[in-house]
Design an enzyme around this catalytic site. Structure first.
Site, PDB file in Angstrom:
ATOM      1  N   GLY A   1       6.989   4.269  -3.934  1.00  0.00           N
ATOM      2  CA  GLY A   1       8.299   4.686  -3.459  1.00  0.00           C
ATOM      3  C   GLY A   1       8.209   5.875  -2.523  1.00  0.00           C
ATOM      4  O   GLY A   1       7.309   5.933  -1.679  1.00  0.00           O
TER       5      GLY A   1
ATOM      6  N   GLU B   1       1.940   5.511  -4.484  1.00  0.00           N
ATOM      7  CA  GLU B   1       1.919   4.799  -3.208  1.00  0.00           C
ATOM      8  C   GLU B   1       3.206   5.156  -2.475  1.00  0.00           C
ATOM      9  O   GLU B   1       4.273   4.648  -2.797  1.00  0.00           O
ATOM     10  CB  GLU B   1       1.825   3.287  -3.431  1.00  0.00           C
ATOM     11  CG  GLU B   1       0.525   2.821  -4.034  1.00  0.00           C
ATOM     12  CD  GLU B   1      -0.642   3.024  -3.101  1.00  0.00           C
ATOM     13  OE1 GLU B   1      -0.434   3.031  -1.875  1.00  0.00           O
ATOM     14  OE2 GLU B   1      -1.774   3.191  -3.594  1.00  0.00           O
TER      15      GLU B   1
ATOM     16  N   CYS C   1       5.481   0.320   4.326  1.00  0.00           N
ATOM     17  CA  CYS C   1       4.721   1.558   4.459  1.00  0.00           C
ATOM     18  C   CYS C   1       3.610   1.439   5.497  1.00  0.00           C
ATOM     19  O   CYS C   1       3.161   2.445   6.039  1.00  0.00           O
ATOM     20  CB  CYS C   1       4.134   1.955   3.104  1.00  0.00           C
ATOM     21  SG  CYS C   1       2.961   0.760   2.423  1.00  0.00           S
TER      22      CYS C   1
ATOM     23  N   VAL D   1      11.032  11.170  -5.256  1.00  0.00           N
ATOM     24  CA  VAL D   1      10.935  10.636  -6.618  1.00  0.00           C
ATOM     25  C   VAL D   1       9.523  10.826  -7.162  1.00  0.00           C
ATOM     26  O   VAL D   1       9.337  11.066  -8.365  1.00  0.00           O
ATOM     27  CB  VAL D   1      11.349   9.151  -6.651  1.00  0.00           C
ATOM     28  CG1 VAL D   1      11.171   8.573  -8.052  1.00  0.00           C
ATOM     29  CG2 VAL D   1      12.786   8.986  -6.199  1.00  0.00           C
ATOM     30  N   ALA D   2       8.515  10.741  -6.291  1.00  0.00           N
ATOM     31  CA  ALA D   2       7.128  10.931  -6.735  1.00  0.00           C
ATOM     32  C   ALA D   2       6.944  12.294  -7.390  1.00  0.00           C
ATOM     33  O   ALA D   2       6.207  12.431  -8.374  1.00  0.00           O
ATOM     34  CB  ALA D   2       6.176  10.782  -5.558  1.00  0.00           C
TER      35      ALA D   2
END
Length: 451
Positions: A186, A208, A243, A190-191
């Site tokens: 994501g 990732e 990505c 949020v990571a």
């Protein structure tokens, strides 16, 4: 519910259900059967979530996921074998090996843009490594999330592999649990939340995250082929929502007009508008910019010499071009830590870029295809992530490499035991230096203890 789910999975893992090669293979075969038997349903869910045509769903998600399953199934027994390694002279006689063992109960949180493959691919690695798994699909792709929640229990062991649906509250509840690894796909915001939650339990993470992937184009390449590959890598991959999709182009200032002209000739229509409305960006448009608000469509747009701190350089599918003259200047121009560095260059420049430009991965003279090679690791670096997966790298991602040294009861050396004498010191120093004579003396029990 989250606590109960984890407790059930820990009981299954502790009972050893996931450890055998047979169990792992059976789950992988189940995933293959699911893909074969439910391809139409998978494709329909992807179309409902993302309006993906069936061919794109098959090429970019369904077929790649099935290939990943088969690759893991074929390599599983070899991956599980202990790796023999040399033993030191100081432990003679002995043998040494590295034994891969499952981490335990792992959490996989997937993304919305490729909701099927980004859910199942890390699950494949986790299963192959012998773990119990909770998959949390993205709530932004609800049709695919629901499909996975309904289908997986039909094809895999539901006592060891579970799907938890929901949004932020459900994800938050999951992150409050103790996991043996968390795999998140994501964004960086949020990571950081994931890492903070994992830190409370010292849980390892794999992230990732993507990042802005540059394309460096030299003036002496086959321009027509290069541009076709760049465009299909951009708008042919999920309309740029990937990505690994090219995000901006770096080329020489003198070559930029020719490159723009070539891009114009092969471009197709896609969406997005708001990022080009910034005042200092609008006058940089060299192609495109037309929008149909009613149909939520915008022509592919090219901009030249856009400010690096503008919004367009941090998100979206509008393309910006910047100039470069050498590798060092290009390194300063690149936004940091891309998940993919793409370059169209001659061999001399290729070598310089491979050696000197940091990125999660690099592809020379094409776009996106490096993702399809199961023998290559796929992952980010720095802001684009940590850890990697695909193929055996997925197995390794969810395994602990346990070093094992095995000795018999022979070859006992008195020199390692007190009382420590000058003679013993000499023998031990010789052993540390790898002295064969010292080893023989130690095996013979010299110096003998005086009685």
């Amino acid at each position: 519910m989250a606590e109960e789910t984890v407790r059930e999975l820990r009981a299954s893992f502790a009972a050893g259900r996931t450890r055998s090669a047979e169990w792992r293979a059976e789950q992988l075969k189940g995933l293959i059967r699911m893909i074969d038997e439910k391809e139409a349903e998978i494709s329909a869910a992807l179309h409902e979530d993302l309006a993906k045509p069936h061919m794109e769903s098959y090429l970019h998600e369904i077929s790649l996921t099935k290939s990943s399953c088969k690759f893991a199934l074929n390599g599983l027994k070899n991956w599980m074998k202990p790796e023999k390694i040399p033993a030191s002279i100081t432990t003679f006689p002995s043998s040494a090996q590295i034994v891969p063992e499952p981490l335990g109960v792992v959490l996989i949180i997937s993304a919305w843009n490729y909701p099927f493959i980004l859910s199942i691919d890390p699950v494949i690695g986790a299963i192959a490594a012998g773990n119990a798994v909770v998959l949390k699909p993205s709530e932004i792709a609800p049709a695919t999330s629901s499909l996975l929640a309904n289908l997986l229990p039909e094809y895999v062991d539901n006592s060891c592999i579970k799907v938890v649906e929901g949004g932020v509250p459900e994800t938050t509840a999951l992150l409050e649990q103790r996991w043996d690894k968390i795999f998140y796909t994501g964004n960086g915001t949020v990571a950081r939340i994931v890492m903070a939650a994992a830190a409370k339990h010292l849980t390892p993470v794999a992230l990732e995250l993507g990042g802005k992937s540059p394309v460096v184009v030299d003036s002496n390449v086959d321009l027509h082929v290069a541009v076709k590959r760049i465009v299909v890598g951009k708008w042919g991959c999920n309309n740029g929502q990937a990505c690994i999709a090219p995000d901006y182009i770096i080329t020489t200032k003198s070559f930029a007009p020719e490159l723009v002209a070539s891009l114009k000739r092969v471009l197709q229509f896609t969406r997005l508008q708001d990022l080009i409305e910034e005042k200092r960006v609008a006058d940089k448009i060299v192609y495109g910019g037309e929008a149909d608000e009613e149909q939520l469509k915008i022509a592919p747009t090219l901009l030249l010499d856009v400010p690096q701190d503008s919004a367009i350089m941090t998100g979206g599918d509008i393309w910006a071009l910047a100039s470069y003259c050498d590798v060092e200047k290009t390194r300063k121009t690149l936004l940091p830590d891309p998940v993919s560095e793409l370059c169209f260059q001659n061999k001399k420049l290729q070598g310089e870029f491979v050696a000197n430009v940091p990125a999660g991965g690099m592809l020379v003279n094409d776009t996106a295809l490096h993702l399809t090679n199961p023998y290559m690791p796929f992952g980010g670096v720095g802001d684009s992530g940590m850890g990697c997966y695909h193929g055996k790298f997925g197995f390794d991602c969810f395994s602990h490499k346990k070093g094992v040294l095995i000795r018999g009861f022979g070859g006992e050396a008195n020199a390692r035991y007190p009382p420590y004498t000058t003679e013993k010191q000499k023998i031990l120093r010789g052993l540390i230096k790898g002295s064969f004579i010292a080893l023989i003396l130690a095996l013979l029990g010299f110096p003998r203890e005086k009685h």
